[in-house]
Write an enzyme that holds these catalytic residues in place. Structure first.
Site, mmCIF file in Angstrom:
data_model
loop_
_atom_site.group_PDB
_atom_site.id
_atom_site.type_symbol
_atom_site.label_atom_id
_atom_site.label_comp_id
_atom_site.label_asym_id
_atom_site.label_seq_id
_atom_site.Cartn_x
_atom_site.Cartn_y
_atom_site.Cartn_z
ATOM 1 N N ASP A 346 0.840 -1.188 0.000
ATOM 2 C CA ASP A 346 0.000 0.000 0.000
ATOM 3 C C ASP A 346 0.880 1.244 0.000
ATOM 4 O O ASP A 346 1.918 1.278 0.682
ATOM 5 C CB ASP A 346 -0.905 0.018 1.228
ATOM 6 C CG ASP A 346 -2.125 -0.865 1.049
ATOM 7 O OD1 ASP A 346 -2.584 -0.984 -0.105
ATOM 8 O OD2 ASP A 346 -2.597 -1.430 2.038
ATOM 9 N N THR A 415 -15.416 4.545 1.710
ATOM 10 C CA THR A 415 -15.291 3.114 1.458
ATOM 11 C C THR A 415 -14.422 2.923 0.226
ATOM 12 O O THR A 415 -14.306 3.819 -0.629
ATOM 13 C CB THR A 415 -16.652 2.438 1.219
ATOM 14 O OG1 THR A 415 -17.209 2.918 -0.021
ATOM 15 C CG2 THR A 415 -17.612 2.711 2.365
ATOM 16 N N ARG A 419 -14.960 5.348 -2.921
ATOM 17 C CA ARG A 419 -13.767 6.203 -2.954
ATOM 18 C C ARG A 419 -14.101 7.677 -2.700
ATOM 19 O O ARG A 419 -13.486 8.578 -3.264
ATOM 20 C CB ARG A 419 -13.029 6.056 -4.291
ATOM 21 C CG ARG A 419 -12.432 4.678 -4.473
ATOM 22 C CD ARG A 419 -11.548 4.547 -5.682
ATOM 23 N NE ARG A 419 -12.287 4.710 -6.910
ATOM 24 C CZ ARG A 419 -11.987 5.619 -7.839
ATOM 25 N NH1 ARG A 419 -10.983 6.443 -7.675
ATOM 26 N NH2 ARG A 419 -12.701 5.707 -8.938
ATOM 27 N N MET A 420 -15.081 7.907 -1.833
ATOM 28 C CA MET A 420 -15.382 9.271 -1.401
ATOM 29 C C MET A 420 -16.127 9.209 -0.080
ATOM 30 O O MET A 420 -16.630 8.164 0.325
ATOM 31 C CB MET A 420 -16.199 10.022 -2.462
ATOM 32 C CG MET A 420 -17.541 9.409 -2.792
ATOM 33 S SD MET A 420 -18.425 10.334 -4.081
ATOM 34 C CE MET A 420 -19.925 9.371 -4.228
ATOM 35 N N SER A 421 -16.155 10.338 0.601
ATOM 36 C CA SER A 421 -16.875 10.453 1.863
ATOM 37 C C SER A 421 -17.542 11.813 1.900
ATOM 38 O O SER A 421 -17.403 12.608 0.967
ATOM 39 C CB SER A 421 -15.901 10.295 3.042
ATOM 40 O OG SER A 421 -14.932 11.336 3.013
#
Length: 733
Positions: A346, A415, A419-421
């Site tokens: 990662d 999540t 891929r956004m919040s």
């Protein structure tokens, strides 16, 4: 709805904990030196292992034990049968047979001692772990409603012993109490003391709803109040497994180890047949060889050195991981680490420092003011517990944003799939834009286009800013706002600055020299990923990665004949961890991740994957080096025993006595004594491991042949000669 989040102090503490040198506690840093105290402590265990029911699992040493028993019986019976037989036409001293028997027993005991010492190195940690399994009183919720407040003061609970808890039970734990069993936090946030497991004194933060929700039984809650759902059965907890593994009780032989055992057993059978045929052939020359000498020959022919140390090498490999706060669920995982050819790493926290900071707000159109972008970005980040989220709020404060009271709305967590919040506000007083999102450019653009088309000028401006930030190696975070069914607008871009760790490029160069290919996995866009990958020196990268794409990549690499290692901490990493040949789960991660992986890093340091690969390779190299030494040192023993066996009948064999040993009897006994002593001499090397350098396989092979092959031939010549000088001082020899 107000959601708990980390304070900047807590986040800093968590970051420091994850990057601290693994196993920094003095008690965890056991040295590889072999002390007299260690030998004495391991000796009783070595004697207990003489039980034939245990010895038969090691065919080489079982043959030695049978030979020791046979020569013991003969040595005791000889005085009643007229003394020892002559051998090969030469006389032997009266104590010769018992001397052979004595050193054969020592050979078996020294072999068992190597394994006992290796096992004993984990007992101290196992004892400390047992102290965490105390039977404590806990409070179980009689009714658990996930949508309610399970930690309310008036929640119905019942007191019971932690030993009575079952899988799926939900318990309340408050400050000062021990967590009664392994589980996941389903409500609340708390500071937890995990020093009993990790050896680190600094507390760590555990919270519900994220990838730091897993807690371990026996650790202590230092603050606040949490609700934990038990995820393990009694006797199958993380601590129980650790105890069994560090003590070696459940260590299974690896495929390579079993294959080597079969090879050693086959060689032993071949040499046994050769030894049994010597006397029928020698009878034609009246040169019959006595049974004790035949046993001595057989023991010197078979590879006793590696047979004695093979188990200790495997146990010590797992122990070296434990010293670095990594728990291997099986020896197979350690061995697989040594054969790994592809590393999935990662980006955040492994290649870069991970604490990306917001450094700039850039509106994308004249219709969006700087204040509008700052406000939207801050509101979307108020409940974001990540360092990036905190840095956005901090930067917004520097730009004049002030927020008081609680955030009225529902937090939308990040999540890997979306891929956004963001946040869905329920109390909105300006612009009628209750929905705010921040995240990857493609994800946010797709969210806007669910109801509204993005104007070309905005799209062009967005592409320009994304390329500019990505080229700089940063991460562009796009902010948008709108309503559920109404218009939505891309407001602007946040520049998150990411820093590659110092020295990481050199470490990847070492891996490349070892023949290992590195792949960086990141959720960033391809341009940012390419820039970071080039700076870090990785061989390839996977951008905008989803859990499904990680799994696909691992399978593709494995289909190409590669062994893959990766790290992960979330539930969404579990499939990939299970698929990887070496899956290292972070201790701070979810229970699902820890169950899927075959290793657990107690320090939750993703960069440790590189060290795990080095330890795995060191294990394989150590096994190969000592196997080479064992086979090579048999050559010198042939030169000691073969001439001694038939010197009385075939004087010409004296030319082979290149060591000029004192007598046939002293030559045979010296070879047996050296054969036993060399095992003790090599125990520290088996425990410590051969020094490993990141070079190619051909260079490692050449080094092993030079040091342990040639050294394995020369050392016995010197050792047997020195022992012979001492034996020759004994009357009769």
């Amino acid at each position: 709805m107000s959601t708990p989040h980390l304070t900047s102090t807590q986040a800093s503490s968590e970051s420091e904990t994850s990057t601290r040198a693994p196993g920094s506690s003095a008690s965890k840093r056991r040295t590889a030196t072999l002390s007299t105290a260690q030998l004495l402590a391991a000796f009783p265990g070595a004697v207990r292992k003489l039980d034939p029911r245990q010895m038969w699992r090691n065919p080489v040493m079982f043959i030695v034990e049978v030979g020791a028993a046979l020569t013991t019986v003969l040595g005791i019976a000889e005085p009643f049968l007229g003394g020892p037989e002559t051998s090969g036409g030469t006389d032997v001293p009266p104590t010769f047979t018992l001397g052979i028997a004595f050193w054969l027993w020592l050979t078996v005991i020294f072999a068992n001692l190597a394994e006992s010492v290796a096992e004993g190195r984990g007992k101290a940690q196992a004892d400390s772990l047992r102290k965490t399994r105390s039977d404590t009183e806990t409070h179980r919720l009689t009714a658990y409603d996930p949508s309610g407040d399970p930690a309310a003061e008036n929640a119905a609970v019942e007191a019971l012993s932690s030993a009575d808890l079952r899988l799926g039970d939900v318990v309340v734990v408050v400050a000062g109490e021990l967590i009664p069993g392994d589980g996941d936090i389903v409500w609340g946030i708390a500071s937890v003391d995990e020093s009993a497991i990790t050896g680190e004194s600094a507390p760590v933060v555990r919270e519900s709803g994220g990838e730091r929700s897993a807690v371990t039984g026996g650790t202590r809650v230092l603050s606040d109040r949490i609700v934990v759902q038990i995820t393990s059965k009694p006797g199958e907890t993380f601590v129980d497994r650790m105890i069994a593994l560090v003590e070696g009780a459940t260590r299974q032989k690896t495929p390579n180890e079993m294959a080597l055992n079969i090879l050693l057993a086959s060689l032993s059978i071949v040499f046994l047949v050769v030894t049994l045929t010597i006397n029928p052939i020698a009878d034609y020359s009246a040169a019959a060889v006595s049974v004790p000498v035949l046993v001595a020959l057989l023991v010197c022919l078979i590879p006793t050195t590696i047979g004695a140390l093979l188990s200790a090498i495997g146990i010590a490999g797992m122990d070296r991981l434990v010293q670095r706060n990594v728990l291997a669920m099986s020896g197979r995982a350690v061995e697989a680490a040594g054969d790994v050819t592809t590393l999935l790493l990662d980006k955040t926290g492994t290649i870069t420092y991970g604490n990306r900071r917001a450094t700039e707000f850039t509106p994308l159109s004249s219709g969006v003011s700087q204040a509008d972008l700052v406000r939207a970005a801050a509101l979307a980040s108020l409940s974001d517990p990540t360092p990036e989220g905190k840095s956005i709020v901090d930067l917004a404060g520097e730009n004049g944003f002030v927020h008081t009271g609680t955030l009225a709305g529902d937090v939308v967590p990040f999540t890997a799939q979306t891929r956004m919040s963001g946040v869905d506000l329920t109390d909105i007083t300006t612009d009628g834009a209750p929905l705010i999102r921040k995240g990857a450019g493609s994800a946010v653009t797709a969210w806007v286009e669910e109801t509204t088309s993005v104007p070309d000028p905005v799209r062009a401006a967005l592409a320009t800013q994304v390329e500019r930030i990505s080229t700089l190696g940063g991460t562009p975070l796009v902010v948008a706002a709108g309503s559920a069914g109404g218009p939505r607008t891309i407001l602007g871009v946040i520049y998150l600055k990411d820093i590659v760790k110092e020295g990481i490029a050199e470490r990847f160069a070492e891996l490349r020299a070892m023949g290992i290919r590195t792949i960086m996995v990141t959720g960033d866009n391809p341009l940012t990923a390419k820039t970071i990958a080039a700076e870090a020196g990785v061989d390839d990268f996977l951008a905008e990665a989803t859990p499904e794409e990680k799994l696909t990549l691992i399978r593709k690499e494995q289909e190409g004949g590669n062994l893959v290692a990766m790290t992960g901490d979330g539930t969404n990493d579990a499939p990939a961890l299970a698929q990887a040949d070496v899956g290292v789960a972070m201790n701070t991660g979810t229970s699902a991740a820890k169950e899927a992986g075959n290793m657990v890093d107690l320090d939750s340091d993703p960069t440790k994957l590189i060290d795990i690969v080095r330890i795995g390779k060191q294990l394989l190299i150590t096994r190969g080096a000592l196997t080479t030494f064992s086979i090579a040192n048999d050559i010198a023993k042939y030169f000691a025993i073969i001439p001694a066996m038939f010197a009385g009948v075939f004087p010409g064999l004296a030319a082979l006595n290149v060591m000029q040993l004192h007598s046939p009897a002293s030559a045979i006994l010296s070879a047996i004594i050296f054969n036993a002593i060399i095992i003790v001499v090599l125990i520290p090397l088996a425990l410590r491991g051969v020094n490993y350098r990141p070079v190619s396989a051909s260079q490692i092979l050449g080094r092993n042949l030079l040091i342990y092959g040639l050294g394995g031939v020369i050392a016995p010549f010197m050792g047997i000669k020195i022992v012979d000088l001492v034996v020759s001082l004994i009357p009769g020899f």
